[in-house]
Design a protein around this motif. Structure first.
Motif, short mmCIF file in Angstrom:
data_model
loop_
_atom_site.label_atom_id
_atom_site.label_comp_id
_atom_site.label_asym_id
_atom_site.label_seq_id
_atom_site.Cartn_x
_atom_site.Cartn_y
_atom_site.Cartn_z
N ARG A 415 -59.71 19.97 17.74
CA ARG A 415 -60.79 21.32 17.76
C ARG A 415 -61.49 21.44 19.28
NH1 ARG A 415 -60.77 18.73 12.97
NH2 ARG A 415 -60.36 20.28 11.06
N PRO A 416 -60.76 21.48 20.28
CA PRO A 416 -61.40 22.01 21.45
C PRO A 416 -61.86 23.18 21.47
CG PRO A 416 -59.01 22.22 21.63
CD PRO A 416 -59.24 21.70 20.27
N PRO A 417 -62.96 23.63 22.37
CA PRO A 417 -63.59 24.89 22.63
C PRO A 417 -62.57 26.01 23.05
CG PRO A 417 -64.30 23.47 24.11
CD PRO A 417 -63.72 22.45 23.19
N GLU A 418 -61.68 25.33 24.11
CA GLU A 418 -60.77 26.39 24.33
C GLU A 418 -59.41 25.43 24.73
OE1 GLU A 418 -60.55 29.55 24.80
OE2 GLU A 418 -62.61 29.76 24.16
N LEU A 419 -58.54 25.80 23.98
CA LEU A 419 -57.08 25.02 24.30
C LEU A 419 -56.55 25.16 25.46
CD1 LEU A 419 -55.08 23.16 22.76
CD2 LEU A 419 -53.96 25.00 22.15
N ASP A 420 -56.72 26.45 26.40
CA ASP A 420 -56.11 26.49 27.50
C ASP A 420 -56.43 25.36 28.38
OD1 ASP A 420 -54.78 28.70 26.90
OD2 ASP A 420 -56.23 30.22 27.53
N ASP A 421 -57.86 24.74 28.35
CA ASP A 421 -58.08 23.74 29.17
C ASP A 421 -57.35 22.32 29.21
OD1 ASP A 421 -60.47 25.20 30.36
OD2 ASP A 421 -61.74 24.57 28.59
N VAL A 422 -56.84 22.40 27.85
CA VAL A 422 -55.85 21.25 27.53
C VAL A 422 -54.54 21.41 28.54
CG1 VAL A 422 -54.75 19.89 25.89
CG2 VAL A 422 -57.09 20.85 25.52
N LEU A 423 -54.22 22.77 28.27
CA LEU A 423 -52.75 23.00 28.62
C LEU A 423 -52.70 23.68 30.05
CD1 LEU A 423 -51.82 25.21 25.45
CD2 LEU A 423 -51.38 22.65 25.98
N GLU A 424 -53.81 23.57 31.00
CA GLU A 424 -53.86 23.86 32.08
C GLU A 424 -52.97 23.07 32.96
OE1 GLU A 424 -56.80 25.26 35.67
OE2 GLU A 424 -57.70 24.14 33.91
N PHE A 425 -52.17 23.45 34.12
CA PHE A 425 -51.57 22.60 34.96
C PHE A 425 -51.10 23.39 35.89
CE2 PHE A 425 -48.30 24.60 32.50
CZ PHE A 425 -47.32 24.70 33.36
N ASP A 426 -50.69 22.91 36.98
CA ASP A 426 -50.37 23.50 38.29
C ASP A 426 -49.09 23.45 38.32
OD1 ASP A 426 -50.18 24.32 41.04
OD2 ASP A 426 -51.53 22.57 41.95
N ASP A 427 -48.28 24.57 38.55
CA ASP A 427 -46.79 24.82 38.72
C ASP A 427 -46.26 23.76 40.00
OD1 ASP A 427 -46.85 26.53 36.71
OD2 ASP A 427 -46.97 28.23 37.88
N THR A 428 -46.94 23.57 40.85
CA THR A 428 -46.45 22.81 42.06
C THR A 428 -46.67 21.13 41.92
OG1 THR A 428 -48.64 22.92 43.14
CG2 THR A 428 -47.11 24.58 43.58
N SER A 429 -47.13 21.06 40.72
CA SER A 429 -47.34 19.35 40.30
C SER A 429 -46.53 18.89 39.45
CB SER A 429 -49.04 19.32 40.05
OG SER A 429 -49.89 19.69 40.99
N PRO A 430 -46.36 17.65 39.23
CA PRO A 430 -45.51 17.05 38.48
C PRO A 430 -46.11 17.54 36.83
CG PRO A 430 -45.75 15.55 39.79
CD PRO A 430 -46.65 16.76 40.44
#
Length: 502
Positions: A415-430
């Motif tokens: 139950r996170p407030p925004e799941l996008d915070d969990v799934l956020e990542f940088d395309d240039t990083s592993p």
């Protein structure tokens, strides 16, 4: 006016009616006895069940009236209950009309007693009885400064627990100096430094700690709550707690296994100058509450053979430096080697799963501590390798993430407030969590408006192989499930009613 013949006939019918009522009553009793689903239970099992029920209500006002209805179900139940004295030993706030009945039903069993300033007159004969027969005392709770302590001047061979809630002064001949089974002691007032009746005490909770007491050496559990002070053995004066006072007291408790202590902001801040820590080889369970974060340095002066559970409670704090003494102590003393679970609730928690049902047991708890960087906490405790990471965050997940940790194999997001915070990542990083094998989502709203499904697909697509995906209490449609099956092994999912179609 009825004739003698009429009266005789009326009496005849009344006797017949009474006989029928008696027969009906006996038939009902027989029916209850023969048709009851519990008829084959031996009295010992019934008594055990009644004991659980009695304990459920213990401590409530007139608790004996709450569960006494079981004695009115049938004769078998009544006989089983009335023939077991230990079911009637609780004399904490008894109803005045029940005191004599409870006393009769308890027979000769040791009693649980509480004496209060406004105790009913009906307790007078109980007091007189236990004063003459102190073997009747199992637990004694004195809530008044009255004359009660002075009355008990004979040995109490079966007394197990003593509670004094006021500043009670114990006479020199208290309990005749003999209480061989007294193990648990709670006292708000002063305790004697030397007393033979305290020789068996192992569990102590007090607000005035008598420094240098001879009976400390038997203690296995010590609780010092808010506002506790120390009593000087020589002068008898109150001393403000300090780090050295605490450590000196612990040094006299070689058998201590459990410590629960409150370290207040108004403690003496004099630095400790000990060169070697206090070694308590049996101490394995510690709870420490800090109102002043620097007091955590007490852990620099403690050593144990093995810690099983360490709980700490902090004032509003996010500086890792404040908890370093606790983390370093834990890392030195924890030998379990199987910690793999991290949880963020109101703070940081590490634990393990035990038993066949996988019961979760917290091992290291930093309650009310919200670090800016969780990695800095993990790095201080190399004995805890995080393999499962779980979060119940009510604020931005990304500030506490461990996305670069290569040991995390399972991720549980609740139950996170925004799941996008969990799934956020940088395309240039592993890929985040490079060793991830399984994700469990709990309480996520996968409605199209939130654009969660595309984020998950993008997050999964960067991985070389499929991972397991489990969802519980999630708002998700069958169509969305099918989309995710192409990118993950969906082991199970449970949707909440009223899902929204993608």
């Amino acid at each position: 006016m009825s004739s003698p013949a009429t009266q005789e006939l009326q009496d005849f019918y009344d006797r017949k009616i009474d006989d029928h009522f008696s027969e009906i009553r006996l038939l009902r009793e027989q029916r209850n006895a023969d048709c009851s689903k519990t008829k084959n239970l031996p009295p010992e099992i019934l008594v055990m069940i009644f004991g659980f029920l009695e304990c459920e209500f213990r401590g409530e006002t007139h608790s004996h009236l709450e569960w006494n209805s079981v004695t009115q179900v049938c004769r078998t139940w009544r006989n089983a209950a009335l023939n077991e004295p230990t079911l009637w030993i609780d004399f904490i706030e008894p109803h005045p009309k029940w005191i004599r009945e409870l006393f009769a039903r308890s027979q000769a069993a040791p009693l649980i007693l509480r004496f209060e300033p406004d105790a009913q007159d009906g307790l007078d004969f109980i007091i007189d009885h236990v004063v003459e027969h102190p073997e009747r005392m199992k637990s004694l709770d004195i809530c008044t400064k009255g004359p009660f302590p002075g009355l008990f001047n004979k040995p109490a061979p079966f007394l197990q627990a003593l509670v004094t809630r006021d500043d009670v002064e114990f006479p020199s001949d208290f309990l005749g100096g003999v209480a061989p089974r007294l193990e648990s002691l709670f006292s708000s007032g002063a305790l004697p430094f030397e007393a033979s009746w305290l020789a068996s005490v192992t569990n102590l909770e007090c607000r005035r700690l008598p420094l240098g007491a001879t009976w400390f050496r038997q203690l296995t559990s010590l609780h010092l709550g808010w506002g506790w002070v120390a009593l000087d053995a020589k002068s008898g004066k109150i001393r403000r707690p300090s780090m050295e006072i605490i450590l000196s007291a612990l040094d006299n408790m070689p058998l201590l296994q459990r410590l629960d202590i409150y370290l207040s902001y108004n403690m003496n801040k004099t630095p400790c100058i000990r060169s070697t820590p206090v070694h308590l080889r049996h101490l394995c369970d510690i709870t420490a509450r800090f109102s002043h974060a620097p007091m955590a340095t007490i852990f620099n002066y403690l050593a144990v053979d093995s810690i099983k559970q360490l709980r700490t409670n902090w004032p509003s704090s996010s500086e890792t430096a404040n908890v370093n003494p606790v983390l370093q102590f834990f890392n030195r003393c924890y030998e379990g080697g199987d910690l793999h679970y991290l949880s963020q609730t109101t703070g940081v928690e590490m634990g393990r799963f035990v038993g066949s049902k996988g019961e979760y047991v917290p091992v290291l708890v930093l309650e009310d501590f919200k670090p800016v960087d969780l990695a800095s906490i993990v790095n201080q405790v190399p004995c805890c390798v995080p393999r499962l990471f779980e979060t119940y965050l009510a604020y931005a997940f990304k500030t506490l993430s461990l996305k670069e940790c290569e040991t995390i194999e399972q991720l549980r997001v609740c139950r996170p407030p925004e799941l996008d915070d969990v799934l956020e990542f940088d395309d240039t990083s592993p890929p985040p969590y490079p060793s991830l094998r399984r994700i469990h989502f709990v309480g996520i709203n996968f409605s199209p408006k939130r654009r969660v499904i595309p984020s998950i697909k993008r997050w999964l697509a960067i991985r070389d192989s499929k991972i397991e995906l489990e969802m519980s209490d999630c708002n998700i449609s069958d169509k969305a499930i099918e989309l995710l099956r192409k990118m993950a092994f969906i082991t199970s999912y449970y949707e909440v009613p009223g899902t929204i179609e993608s």
